[in-house]
Design an enzyme around this catalytic site. Sequence first.
Site, PDB file in Angstrom:
ATOM      1  N   ASP A  14       0.863  -1.193   0.000  1.00 50.42           N
ATOM      2  CA  ASP A  14       0.000   0.000   0.000  1.00 50.42           C
ATOM      3  C   ASP A  14       0.892   1.233   0.000  1.00 50.42           C
ATOM      4  OD1 ASP A  14      -2.413   1.561   0.367  1.00 50.42           O
ATOM      5  OD2 ASP A  14      -1.756   1.877   2.436  1.00 50.42           O
ATOM      6  N   SER A  15       0.260   2.381  -0.216  1.00 51.48           N
ATOM      7  CA  SER A  15       0.998   3.646  -0.179  1.00 51.48           C
ATOM      8  C   SER A  15       1.477   3.994   1.234  1.00 51.48           C
ATOM      9  CB  SER A  15       0.096   4.767  -0.694  1.00 51.48           C
ATOM     10  OG  SER A  15      -1.114   4.780   0.031  1.00 51.48           O
ATOM     11  N   CYS A  77      -3.811  -1.003  -1.909  1.00 46.09           N
ATOM     12  CA  CYS A  77      -4.132   0.406  -2.153  1.00 46.09           C
ATOM     13  C   CYS A  77      -5.141   0.526  -3.301  1.00 46.09           C
ATOM     14  CB  CYS A  77      -2.837   1.125  -2.511  1.00 46.09           C
ATOM     15  SG  CYS A  77      -3.048   2.864  -2.879  1.00 46.09           S
ATOM     16  N   GLU A 156      -5.860   8.970  10.109  1.00 47.24           N
ATOM     17  CA  GLU A 156      -4.488   8.865  10.639  1.00 47.24           C
ATOM     18  C   GLU A 156      -4.297   9.722  11.899  1.00 47.24           C
ATOM     19  OE1 GLU A 156      -1.397   8.947   7.668  1.00 47.24           O
ATOM     20  OE2 GLU A 156      -2.479   7.493   6.429  1.00 47.24           O
ATOM     21  N   CYS A 188     -11.326   3.192  -0.423  1.00 50.75           N
ATOM     22  CA  CYS A 188     -10.010   3.681   0.004  1.00 50.75           C
ATOM     23  C   CYS A 188      -9.631   2.873   1.237  1.00 50.75           C
ATOM     24  CB  CYS A 188     -10.088   5.169   0.332  1.00 50.75           C
ATOM     25  SG  CYS A 188      -8.593   5.831   1.088  1.00 50.75           S
ATOM     26  N   HIS A 190      -8.395   3.477   4.038  1.00 47.63           N
ATOM     27  CA  HIS A 190      -8.683   3.994   5.380  1.00 47.63           C
ATOM     28  C   HIS A 190     -10.163   3.965   5.765  1.00 47.63           C
ATOM     29  CE1 HIS A 190      -4.741   5.537   4.489  1.00 47.63           C
ATOM     30  NE2 HIS A 190      -4.617   6.114   5.669  1.00 47.63           N
TER      31      HIS A 190
HETATM   32  N1  DGL Z   1      -4.043   3.838   0.207  1.00 45.45           N
HETATM   33  C1  DGL Z   1      -4.710   4.877  -0.553  1.00 45.45           C
HETATM   34  C2  DGL Z   1      -5.922   4.297  -1.277  1.00 45.45           C
HETATM   35  O1  DGL Z   1      -6.506   3.315  -0.863  1.00 45.45           O
HETATM   36  C3  DGL Z   1      -5.111   6.047   0.344  1.00 45.45           C
HETATM   37  C4  DGL Z   1      -3.956   6.888   0.823  1.00 45.45           C
HETATM   38  C5  DGL Z   1      -3.203   7.559  -0.315  1.00 45.45           C
HETATM   39  O2  DGL Z   1      -3.720   8.508  -0.919  1.00 45.45           O
HETATM   40  O3  DGL Z   1      -2.095   7.112  -0.590  1.00 45.45           O
HETATM   41  O4  DGL Z   1      -6.310   4.795  -2.296  1.00 45.45           O
END
Ligand code: DGL
Length: 273
Positions: A14-15, A77, A156, A188, A190
């Site tokens: 993931d990012s 992600c 977060e 997303c 989160h």
């Molecule tokens: N992990 C990213 C997503 O699910 C969210 C956070 C980001 O913008 O990197 O799209």
Amino acid sequence: MTAADANAPVGVFDSGVGGLTVVREIMKLLPDEPIIYFGDTARVPYGNKSQETIIRYSRQITNFLLEQHVKAIVVACNTASAYALEEIRDSVPVDMIGVVKPGAYAACQATRNGRVGLIGTEGTIQSHIYSKMIREAYPDYHIYAQACPLFVSLVEEYMLDDEVTRIMAGRYLKNIKQAGVDTLILGCTHYPLLSPLLQEVMGGDVTLVNPAYETAKGLRKLLDKKGLRFHGESTGEKYRLFVSDTPKQFRKFADYILPCTIGEATQVMIEAY
Ligand code: DGL
């Protein structure tokens, strides 16, 4: 594709920290599976980056995970699933799955009136990938999409049940609610952590689809189909975490959302891959 080793770990990336919502679901659904997680904490967010950049980052991370001999890769992600998965999966010698397809599929199963809401990062919404997948299967369905960029920061900051988050959710979801959707995709990483608050804002009749959970189910199906379920003796650390920035903040979030305590994360110079 070379034959993968069933007792090798599953790679998840993931990012940043958000993909741990996917890890959490895999841990629950596939408790025996060893997992290697990479969070690109030095380069987060992906949600507002170009496709070209997201593909480059995703390739580097995939190369790193392949070096760890993973048997399959889960792109946790949503933004990377939207922009990079199709671009790189053919050049990767193990199976790769993302979160978009399982989420889109689950929404199609859940809706009764064919009106589906979608929330995600700017990138995921702009890619139109969820809409394309849903309308390919059900051309009559309507998708109402809204980017909710502030949600990532609010999560977060651990503001899951907070007045500020509630106000933002009310604003972001206003049009989707007015459109009369009966299903909402939490597109997303989160957002599943905001489920109780989002359910409250949307009302109890709306089904919330959690792509993290759907992806864990998809992974289980894939591993079963390929005969890749872990069946060995557990030796060494079952869950290994890697990040591209210092591990401190990451650890706090991991302890907050994962069902078990895990070891320290290790920092990797991901640009080298
Ligand atoms: N992990 C990213 C997503 O699910 C969210 C956070 C980001 O913008 O990197 O799209």
